[in-house]
Design a protein around this motif. Sequence first.
Motif, PDB file in Angstrom:
ATOM      1  N   CYS A 191       0.861  -1.194   0.000  1.00 22.44           N
ATOM      2  CA  CYS A 191       0.000   0.000   0.000  1.00 22.44           C
ATOM      3  C   CYS A 191       0.897   1.242   0.000  1.00 22.44           C
ATOM      4  O   CYS A 191       1.807   1.349   0.828  1.00 22.44           O
ATOM      5  CB  CYS A 191      -0.914   0.013   1.224  1.00 22.44           C
ATOM      6  SG  CYS A 191      -1.848  -1.513   1.394  1.00 22.44           S
TER       7      CYS A 191
ATOM      8  N   SER B 154       4.011  -0.640   5.294  1.00 24.36           N
ATOM      9  CA  SER B 154       3.981  -1.490   4.091  1.00 24.36           C
ATOM     10  C   SER B 154       5.416  -1.910   3.744  1.00 24.36           C
ATOM     11  O   SER B 154       6.378  -1.395   4.332  1.00 24.36           O
ATOM     12  CB  SER B 154       3.376  -0.714   2.921  1.00 24.36           C
ATOM     13  OG  SER B 154       4.302   0.263   2.483  1.00 24.36           O
TER      14      SER B 154
ATOM     15  N   LYS C 216      -3.379   0.735  -3.631  1.00 26.67           N
ATOM     16  CA  LYS C 216      -3.256  -0.685  -3.300  1.00 26.67           C
ATOM     17  C   LYS C 216      -3.073  -1.462  -4.602  1.00 26.67           C
ATOM     18  O   LYS C 216      -4.002  -2.150  -5.056  1.00 26.67           O
ATOM     19  CB  LYS C 216      -4.536  -1.171  -2.584  1.00 26.67           C
ATOM     20  CG  LYS C 216      -4.668  -0.687  -1.150  1.00 26.67           C
ATOM     21  CD  LYS C 216      -5.926  -1.265  -0.541  1.00 26.67           C
ATOM     22  CE  LYS C 216      -5.915  -1.148   0.945  1.00 26.67           C
ATOM     23  NZ  LYS C 216      -5.005  -2.080   1.632  1.00 26.67           N
TER      24      LYS C 216
END
Length: 339
Positions: free
Chosen positions: A50, A56, A158
């Motif tokens: 992400c 992430s 995403k």
Amino acid sequence: MTVSKEVRRLWQLPENELYRLSAESCNLNYGNKVFLRGLIEFSNFCFRDCTYCGISIHNKNLYRYRLSENEIIDCCKNNYEQGFKTFVLQGGEDLSFTDDTFCSIIHGIKKATSGKAAVTLSLGNKPYSSLKKYREAGADRYLIRFETSDPEIFHQIKPNENFRDRLQTIDNLNKLGYESGTGFLIGLPGETENTVINNIALTVELNPHMVGIGPFIPHPETPLKNCNTGNTGIVKKATAILRILLPEINMPAATASSTADSNLRRELLEIGANVLMPNIGPNKNKINYQLYPGKSCINFSTDFADMQKAVNDAGKIISMNIGNSKIKDLENIKTKGAI
Ligand code: 5AD
């Protein structure tokens, strides 16, 4: 009138009128009570990419940690003894936690709290089969924001997740009898006023029991590092509209809101938020769970004191009640044939 039209109508109202209506709606449903949920950030390992999130795989400058099964259960047990009756387990999507591990943790928490505490999971996008196992193990609630209603923005933030699939997960949670929670970010790059209106309308259509929204805050170790923080005025407006359209939902004043503006927590409590989620996990790990920079809850005592002050200043009181969704209560009555 379609949901979208109704959102637009409310969007056009003068702000003082909008906030008067939303505060009234919150008061009718929850009085002056603010429910507490104990948040445990159990792992910051995540295989997702992400582009907005500080834990992430993009973040290479992060010490990664995970709590053991016993640490998680002990944390719930200790805080249950202090009066907490709801625990939210939130983590990165860490593949070393299998479905069996989660089920064992859920059993452990239920056992340590004589079955009296609610277990809420926030584990990312999971298949129906996994959600079913957690539910059967005793999980009560599940949080998964759709983040944005715009499929293109979703794909940007995403790259390896499927938008429809995430919406399906929210539907699956309702089918499995969870109290479902969803929500979105305010201020993602590419977003317009229309996106926010559509975000609110989509939230209503998903029939959630809980809704969490907050401003996007750029993290320096992510691809979106040079973007702007979401507009806190819009967070307020969206919170008020959601409270009017979904009067019975539980709605936290999210931590990101108070990070973006120190007065916002109190303001959101005044106009419709009825939940706070103090971070009850080990203090030493909190600095490594910065989904966004400047996250305020790094020390339990000072953070909790700030929360108490915001609740006081908003003219409300903290409730240690389990804080079940009123929507679910209604469904239970319905299934028992009373209405
Ligand atoms: N700014 C604000 N909120 C964020 N979240 C993740 N990264 C950020 C960020 N940079 C939120 C997401 C997620 C929730 C757990 O935290 O909306 O669903």
